[in-house]
Design an enzyme around this catalytic site. Sequence first.
Site, mmCIF file in Angstrom:
data_model
loop_
_atom_site.group_PDB
_atom_site.id
_atom_site.type_symbol
_atom_site.label_atom_id
_atom_site.label_comp_id
_atom_site.label_asym_id
_atom_site.label_seq_id
_atom_site.Cartn_x
_atom_site.Cartn_y
_atom_site.Cartn_z
ATOM 1 C CB CYS A 139 -0.912 0.003 1.226
ATOM 2 S SG CYS A 139 -2.002 1.445 1.311
ATOM 3 C CD GLU A 177 -2.256 -1.995 -4.348
ATOM 4 O OE1 GLU A 177 -1.160 -1.913 -4.950
ATOM 5 O OE2 GLU A 177 -2.342 -2.269 -3.138
#
Length: 233
Positions: A2, A100
């Site tokens: 992340c 992402e």
Amino acid sequence: MCGRYTLFVDQDDLEDRFDARFSEPFGPRYNMAPGQRLPVITNEEPESIRSLEWGLVPSWADDDRDGLINARAETLDEKPSFRDAYENRRALVLADGFYEWVEADDGRKQPYRVAFEDDRPFAMAGLWERWEPSTTQTGLEAFGGGSQDVENGGEAGPLETFTIITTTTNDLVGDLHHRMAAILERDSEREWLGGEESPSALGPRSDEEMVAYPVSTAVNSPATDDPSLVEPV
């Protein structure tokens, strides 16, 4: 991993949702990045939402460079960088979505935003640390990155940092990346903060009610932070 996330829910709504109050005013953020001071709730002050720097620096580190932005759930109680923080310094990292990147056929990377369908806020499991230089230093250049308490060349205070814990993916995120942020169930947030949840409880959050959609590559630059970044393309 992340590496970027969002939080644009109204401050009052966030305070009600997490039963905590901001220690300083907060405005919508659409591209939260490592090295920035961002809102978290720590076990030390569970009723306060404070700003810590993203990129954990262990208390025993020689310097405050190369902060660790992620920690694997499976090895929290093994890795020297995270073991003590896992036992004593847990955090809730507030968010309402994360990004992402997926490599396209032409070699370019396409960013996607992952969130709940209603953009409701959630807490990612985190750890935090407090690092202090071995000798007292003054001035921004002398202190390097840990300058959050330096004002007008005064003495540098301790640097407080955090990391986001990652876990295996659900089916939705698995199409984008092999890891995802460990999103806590609402009724387990305070248990995590209080030290009751173990790493084995940090499995992937169900993708029920979650969405993933492509967004502008403008999000690639941490300097860009505006509402257009969360719009589908």
